[in-house]
Write a protein that holds these residues in place. Structure first.
Motif, short mmCIF file in Angstrom:
data_model
loop_
_atom_site.label_atom_id
_atom_site.label_comp_id
_atom_site.label_asym_id
_atom_site.label_seq_id
_atom_site.Cartn_x
_atom_site.Cartn_y
_atom_site.Cartn_z
N ASP A 97 0.81 -1.22 0.00
CA ASP A 97 0.00 0.00 0.00
C ASP A 97 0.84 1.28 0.00
OD1 ASP A 97 -2.58 0.81 -0.40
OD2 ASP A 97 -3.21 0.68 1.68
N GLY A 122 -7.75 -5.30 4.04
CA GLY A 122 -7.08 -5.22 2.74
C GLY A 122 -6.38 -3.89 2.53
N LYS A 123 -5.80 -3.78 1.37
CA LYS A 123 -5.07 -2.57 0.98
C LYS A 123 -5.96 -1.69 0.12
CE LYS A 123 -0.90 -5.35 0.64
NZ LYS A 123 0.02 -5.97 -0.30
N ALA A 126 -3.68 -2.23 -4.47
CA ALA A 126 -3.04 -3.54 -4.58
C ALA A 126 -1.61 -3.39 -5.13
CB ALA A 126 -3.85 -4.44 -5.51
N ASP A 127 -0.74 -4.32 -4.75
CA ASP A 127 0.63 -4.31 -5.26
C ASP A 127 0.63 -4.43 -6.78
OD1 ASP A 127 1.34 -4.30 -2.60
OD2 ASP A 127 2.22 -6.30 -2.61
N ARG A 152 -9.67 1.29 -5.32
CA ARG A 152 -10.40 0.04 -5.47
C ARG A 152 -11.49 0.12 -6.54
NH1 ARG A 152 -11.47 -2.39 0.57
NH2 ARG A 152 -9.31 -2.90 1.04
#
Length: 189
Positions: A97, A122-123, A126-127, A152
């Protein structure tokens, strides 16, 4: 004599109104343009249906900078609003993140409130690497890598249908939110 004065006054008013209309049209089409935010991809910075003002000429005289919020032509029917993350030549990566540009970690304070409001573990982002999403190791010359603040729920440069944004497709930089009144603000560089 009275008719001549009235005619001159009327002609003066017509000239003044004509000049005002031309000035307003010129400002609207060449310098500033109002736009409406569509969707949630830039929340919480901008909300759906916020009315914003886009500066079309200022960035053309200077440069676009990292973290500028811009409006660009996505296709013939749609314009998108996103934040510039990567400049030409930048290597972009997200890990845990956190944003890394050319190996250096960058803070994104405009995301702090959103990260703090996450209700899951969650982040927000995302990576990823540029190579994994777009098959490039750096942002190509004359292009930018853009992301929505609502990571997101944003269709942005991470998706191949959007990809890197050509500089020529950028309409301008967002300068103001003008409506709704409670959200009115100047967007700082």
């Amino acid at each position: 004599m009275k008719n001549t004065n009235e005619t001159n006054d009327l002609l003066s008013w017509v000239k003044t109104l004509g000049f005002a209309v031309l000035l307003a049209v010129g400002l609207r089409y060449f310098i500033f343009t109002p736009t409406v935010v569509v969707g949630a991809s830039m929340m919480p910075t901008f909300e759906n249906e916020d009315k914003i003002i886009v500066d079309k000429i200022g960035p053309k005289l200077t440069n676009y900078d990292r973290f500028d919020v811009v409006v660009f032509e996505f296709n013939d029917n749609e314009d998108y609003i996103k934040r510039i993350i990567g400049l030409p030549g930048d290597h972009i990566e997200y890990k845990n993140d956190s944003l890394f540009i050319n190996g250096e970690k960058y803070d994104e304070p405009y995301l702090d409130a959103y990260k703090g409001a996450l209700t899951d573990s969650g982040k927000l982002t995302a990576d990823f690497t540029l190579d994994a999403y777009l098959g490039e190791t750096v942002v190509p010359e004359g292009h930018f890598f853009v992301l929505g603040d609502n990571r997101r729920k944003s269709l942005d440069s991470r998706d191949a249908s959007v990809g890197f944004i050509e500089q020529d497709k950028i309409i301008g930089k967002v300068r103001f939110v003008i409506y709704p009144i409670k959200r009115m603000q100047i967007i700082k560089d």
